[in-house]
Motif scaffolding. Sequence first.
Motif, mmCIF file in Angstrom:
data_model
loop_
_atom_site.group_PDB
_atom_site.id
_atom_site.type_symbol
_atom_site.label_atom_id
_atom_site.label_comp_id
_atom_site.label_asym_id
_atom_site.label_seq_id
_atom_site.Cartn_x
_atom_site.Cartn_y
_atom_site.Cartn_z
ATOM 1 N N HIS A 171 -33.953 32.250 40.753
ATOM 2 C CA HIS A 171 -34.435 32.400 39.391
ATOM 3 C C HIS A 171 -34.623 31.010 38.782
ATOM 4 N N ALA A 197 -39.854 38.525 36.736
ATOM 5 C CA ALA A 197 -38.533 38.948 37.193
ATOM 6 C C ALA A 197 -37.673 37.785 37.676
ATOM 7 N N ARG A 198 -38.235 36.546 37.630
ATOM 8 C CA ARG A 198 -37.474 35.365 38.030
ATOM 9 C C ARG A 198 -37.303 34.374 36.887
ATOM 10 N N SER A 251 -38.815 40.709 28.777
ATOM 11 C CA SER A 251 -38.703 40.596 30.230
ATOM 12 C C SER A 251 -37.597 39.617 30.634
ATOM 13 N N SER A 252 -37.477 38.502 29.911
ATOM 14 C CA SER A 252 -36.426 37.536 30.259
ATOM 15 C C SER A 252 -35.040 38.102 29.958
ATOM 16 N N GLU A 254 -34.229 41.355 30.120
ATOM 17 C CA GLU A 254 -33.948 42.312 31.195
ATOM 18 C C GLU A 254 -33.544 41.591 32.474
ATOM 19 N N THR A 255 -34.245 40.501 32.779
ATOM 20 C CA THR A 255 -33.921 39.728 33.971
ATOM 21 C C THR A 255 -32.523 39.134 33.880
ATOM 22 N N PHE A 259 -29.321 39.773 36.267
ATOM 23 C CA PHE A 259 -28.817 38.637 37.036
ATOM 24 C C PHE A 259 -27.318 38.482 36.834
#
Length: 265
Positions: A171, A197-198, A251-252, A254-255, A259
């Motif tokens: 990531h 997703a990274r 999105s960040s 959720e990622t 993580f």
Amino acid sequence: MIDIGANLAHESFAADREAVLARAWAAGLEAIIVTGSCYHSALAAIELSRAHPQRLWATVGLHPHHAEDWNAELAARFAELATQPQVVSLGECGLDYFRDLAPRPRQRAAFSGQLELAVARRLPLFLHQREAHADFLAILREYRAALGPVVVHCFTDQGAALDDYLALDCHIGITGWICDERRGGHLRALLPRIPAARLMVESDAPYLLPRNLPRDQQPRDRRRNEPAFLPWVVQACAEARGEPAGQLAASSTETARGFFRLPAP
């Protein structure tokens, strides 16, 4: 939003830490990962997380600047800290050849030792690399197959390094460096290459105050960054990727939640 790296144990927050946190929640943050960069800051990060359950979480690790402190006794202490429920990652650890505040062989030994600890404890890794890509990549490659999730925090390097990290399923953490037109312009061209997703975002407070912060929101201390300014990092990242800021924030978040294995709010 989730700030994946804030040095809230830093002395610059001693006088008004609770106010800093209140501003962060008001700005839309749901959680902050408090960075541990030495044994004492790791202890402080855990204590802060205990005082603010479900909002603050801790990393425990030894920054390469402190690599000369690494020995078997300290490794055992970090192994014990890593069992605490507030700890969601090992780090900040890695290599820093930019400042060279510790001898490079000692940096490499401390980095390898902490990767071994991450394998044993099955924790995600929060990594630091500056001007040390070749050695950093070689060591990381050696351990990568046995490691869990890895984030290269405060990424400021070039495209070739980004490709190397993505190829290792890492990531990428982006800070206010991208808001600095003097030295972060190259990051804007790289942001679209990072899969959603990274990609995660971080303040790295009290460092790296975003230079796109409006004049009327500038802090009294013109140099001290804080998590409440994370939306300006999100805005710069979103602009570089050509997507709405709200989409990137979602999105960040959720990622980051996946993580660090954080519970849903």
